[in-house]
Scaffold this active site. Structure first.
Site, PDB file in Angstrom:
ATOM      1  N   HIS A 173       0.803  -1.226   0.000  1.00 44.70           N
ATOM      2  CA  HIS A 173       0.000   0.000   0.000  1.00 44.70           C
ATOM      3  C   HIS A 173       0.839   1.281   0.000  1.00 44.70           C
ATOM      4  CE1 HIS A 173      -3.715  -2.132   0.392  1.00 44.70           C
ATOM      5  NE2 HIS A 173      -3.413  -2.658   1.571  1.00 44.70           N
ATOM      6  N   ALA A 174       2.099   1.206   0.364  1.00 45.03           N
ATOM      7  CA  ALA A 174       2.921   2.407   0.505  1.00 45.03           C
ATOM      8  C   ALA A 174       3.043   3.126  -0.837  1.00 45.03           C
ATOM      9  CB  ALA A 174       4.299   2.051   1.045  1.00 45.03           C
TER      10      ALA A 174
END
Length: 579
Positions: A173-174
Site C-alpha cells: 500500500h505504501a
C-alpha cells in the site's frame, strides 16, 4: 532454604515449556537434506530481528507472526529442503530512494516516538497517523524487510536461484511519498525495479484481500509490468480502489488487471477465477519473472478479512504459479490472525520446496498459540461468511479480463526502453576508443594523431612506411622506417643495395635504380631521420634480398630509358655503387 509459601506458588518458569498434546501427536522434523540438483533452487530470506518489531498494543499488524512462521518452518525441518537461507543486510537510504521521495525517506529516518510531537505537521503530510503509527525502530523495520526483498530480486536476476521467499515483505500500500495501510516502504516496487534491470517483463500477482494500490499506481503507465490483483471491492472497503474498469493509461493501457470480488468467496470459486485469469495473462504477456504477494488476510476467519478461503486453497494458488517455471519472488503481505498466517505461510513454504508435511504441527515454544485448534496445520476456516459471489458474476469478470488481454499485440518489446544508469555507464565505458582510454591512464601522446599501419602484404602503397617493418606500437612509424633503412643488411661487396622487387606499372628501370643511392644516402645524410621519398617497388625489405637473373653493368642501368612492360619483373644487381 526455600519457604513453603514460595515452593507452592506458580511462576512462569514453573510452567511447562511445551504443551502436553496427549493423543493429538506432533510432526517429526524432516532430516533428509535436499539434493542441490534434484529440484528448483529455493532461497529463504529472514532478516534477524524483524519479528521483534511492534506497531502498538491494539494495532492489528503484528510482526510477531514472522517469528511464528519461522519457528514452524524450522520445526518441520523445511530448512533441510531449502537450498539457501539468508539473513540479508538492511536496505540503504539510496536504495529506498530508488522509488520513494528523498524528503519522505529522510522523515522516516528522523521521526521517533519521542520527537513526534515536534514533527506533527510532517507526520500529517506523510499520512503517518492511525493506520501507520510512529513506533520505535520503525525506520530500521522498513530497511530490514525492504533489504530482504531487494536481495531476493538480485538473486533472481543473477540466475542463482529459481524461487526466492521473503515473508517479511509484501507491503503493497505504501506510496511514493506517503504511508498507507500499515505500509511505510513499498518493498514490492523496489524489488520489481531491481528485476527490470535484467528481466524485460515482470508479472505482479496479488492475492491479498485488499487491492494492491501502491504497486498498481507505481506501474500504471508502463507496459513492462502487468499487475493482477484479486481483492474485495465494494467501493468503501480499504483502499477503495481496484475497479474492473481500471486498466492503466498511456503505454501501460490494458496492462493493469483487477478482479473485484465480494464477501464470502469459497475455495472452488476462487481457484476457478484465479487459474482462468492467470493462465490467460501468462499466455498473453509472457513474463520473464513473476512477483507473487501472498497476503493471508484472504483466509477465512481473518481479523480484517471477509473471505472463506482455506489454507489449502491459498497454497494451491501458489502452487499453480510455481508450475509455470518462471523465476518467482514470493512475498508476504496482510494477515491479522497470526496463528493462521503462520500456518499458511509455512504450508506454502513446503509447497514451494516440493516437500510434503503432515497435518500435525511440530513441537515449538509457541504451542500455546495453536492450542484451540488442537495443533493442526489445516484448521476449519470456511463457511463463516455468506458467499455473495455467483457463477454469473465470475464469468462476467473472466470475459472482461479476456477482452482486455485481446488488446495486447503480443508481449511488449523493450528495445526502446531506457537502460538503467549503471548499465548505460558501463556501455559508455566499453565504447571508448583506445586513444581515449590511454588518455585517461595518462599514457597517450597529447595533441598527436596516430595512423595505423597497413598490415596487408603485396599491396601498392605510397609513402615512407614499410608494411613489413617490425616496429613496436609505441615507436613513431616515420622514425622506425628511417632507422630500418639505415641499419639494413649489407649486400655482396660490402655496400648497401636494393632487394628484389617489382616496380609499379609505368615506373622506369632508370627511375627505380636511381632511387637506390638516394635511399642508401651519403655520409652527410646519415643524420637526416627522414629518407627521401621515391617510387619504390614492392619488396620484402631494404638491402635484404638477393638479385636474380643475369648481371647488368651499372652504367647500362644508368642509361636505360625504355620502361619494362607491366608483366616484367625488375631484377636489380646489387653491385657496388660509386658514392
Amino acid at each position: 532454604m526455600v519457604r513453603a509459601s514460595q515452593s507452592t506458588s506458580f511462576t512462569f518458569s514453573a510452567s511447562p515449556y511445551f504443551d502436553d498434546r496427549g493423543s493429538h501427536g506432533h510432526a517429526e522434523p524432516i532430516t533428509e537434506r535436499v539434493n542441490p540438483h534434484s529440484r528448483p533452487i529455493v532461497s529463504y530470506y529472514f532478516p534477524k530481528g524483524v519479528g521483534a518489531q511492534h506497531y502498538g498494543e491494539h494495532h492489528p499488524m503484528k510482526p510477531h507472526r514472522l517469528t511464528l512462521t519461522n519457528a514452524l518452518v524450522l520445526g518441520y525441518g523445511l530448512d533441510k529442503q531449502i537450498h539457501n537461507i539468508y539473513n540479508p543486510r538492511a536496505a540503504t537510504q539510496a536504495e529506498l530512494e530508488a522509488y520513494h521521495d528523498h524528503d519522505y525517506i529522510e522523515f522516516l529516518s528522523r521521526v521517533t516516538p519521542h520527537n513526534q510531537n515536534e514533527m506533527k505537521q510532517m507526520i500529517d503530510s506523510f499520512n503517518c497517523v492511525e493506520d501507520c503509527p510512529i513506533f520505535s525502530d520503525m525506520y530500521d523495520f522498513c530497511k530490514m524487510y525492504a533489504g530482504a526483498s531487494l536481495a531476493a530480486a538480485r538473486k533472481l536476476c543473477a540466475g542463482t536461484t529459481d524461487i526466492a521467499i521473503n515473508w517479511s515483505g509484501g507491503l503493497h500500500h505504501a506510496k511514493k511519498a506517503e504511508a498507507s495501510g500499515f505500509c511505510y516502504v513499498n518493498d514490492i516496487v523496489l524489488a520489481i525495479l531491481e528485476l527490470l534491470r535484467y528481466h524485460p517483463r515482470v508479472l505482479y500477482i496479488d492475492i491479498d484481500i485488499h487491492h494492491g494500490d501502491g504497486v498498481e499506481f507505481a506501474f500504471y503507465h508502463t507496459n513492462r509490468v502487468m499487475t493482477v490483483s484479486f481483492h474485495k471491492y465494494t467501493g468503501d472497503f480499504f483502499p477503495g480502489t481496484g475497479k474492473l474498469d481500471d486498466n492503466g493509461t498511456g503505454p501501460g493501457k490494458h496492462f493493469c488487471l483487477n478482479v473485484p470480488l465480494k464477501d464470502g468467496i469459497d475455495d472452488d470459486m476462487y481457484l476457478s477465477i484465479f487459474k482462468t485469469v492467470i493462465e490467460d495473462t501468462v499466455t498473453a504477456f509472457r513474463p520473464t519473472a513473476i512477483v507473487l504477494q501472498c497476503g493471508a488476510d484472504s483466509l477465512g476467519c481473518d481479523r480484517l478479512g471477509a473471505f472463506n478461503l482455506s489454507i489449502a486453497a491459498h497454497g494451491e494458488c501458489v502452487n499453480f504459479v510455481r508450475k509455470f517455471n518462471v523465476p518467482l519472488l514470493v512475498l508476504g503481505g496482510g494477515g491479522y490472525t497470526i496463528k493462521n498466517v503462520s500456518r499458511c505461510w509455512t504450508y506454502e513454504t513446503a509447497v514451494l520446496v516440493g516437500a510434503s508435511i503432515p497435518d500435525e504441527l511440530p513441537v515449538t515454544m509457541y504451542d500455546s498459540f495453536y492450542r484451540e485448534t488442537k495443533w493442526k496445520l489445516h484448521p476449519p476456516l470456511t463457511g463463516r461468511v455468506e458467499n455473495q459471489n455467483t457463477a454469473a458474476s465470475l464469468q462476467r469478470i473472466s470475459i472482461a479480463v479476456r477482452n482486455k488481454l485481446r488488446y495486447l499485440q503480443g508481449a511488449p518489446s523493450v528495445a526502446l526502453q531506457e537502460i538503467p544508469p549503471d548499465l548505460a555507464g558501463w556501455l559508455a565505458d566499453e565504447e571508448r576508443t583506445r586513444e581515449e582510454k590511454d588518455e585517461e591512464r595518462s599514457t597517450a601522446t597529447a595533441g598527436e594523431t596516430r595512423e595505423d599501419r597497413s598490415i596487408a602484404r603485396h599491396e601498392f602503397f605510397d609513402g615512407d612506411r614499410d608494411n613489413d617493418a617490425d616496429t613496436a606500437d609505441d615507436v613513431p612509424l616515420s622514425q622506425s622506417a628511417s632507422a630500418k633503412g639505415r641499419s639494413g643488411r649489407k649486400t655482396r661487396g660490402g655496400k648497401r643495395g636494393r632487394g628484389r622487387g617489382r616496380t609499379k606499372a609505368g615506373v622506369s628501370a632508370t627511375e627505380s635504380v636511381a632511387s637506390v643511392p638516394s635511399l642508401a644516402g651519403d655520409d652527410d645524410d646519415e643524420d637526416d631521420p627522414s629518407p627521401v621519398r621515391s617510387a619504390r617497388g614492392r619488396g620484402r625489405g631494404r638491402g635484404r634480398g638477393r638479385a636474380r637473373g643475369p648481371k647488368a653493368p651499372a652504367k647500362d642501368r644508368d642509361t636505360e630509358d625504355t620502361p619494362p612492360g607491366d608483366d616484367a619483373s625488375m631484377d636489380v644487381d646489387p653491385e657496388p655503387l660509386d658514392v
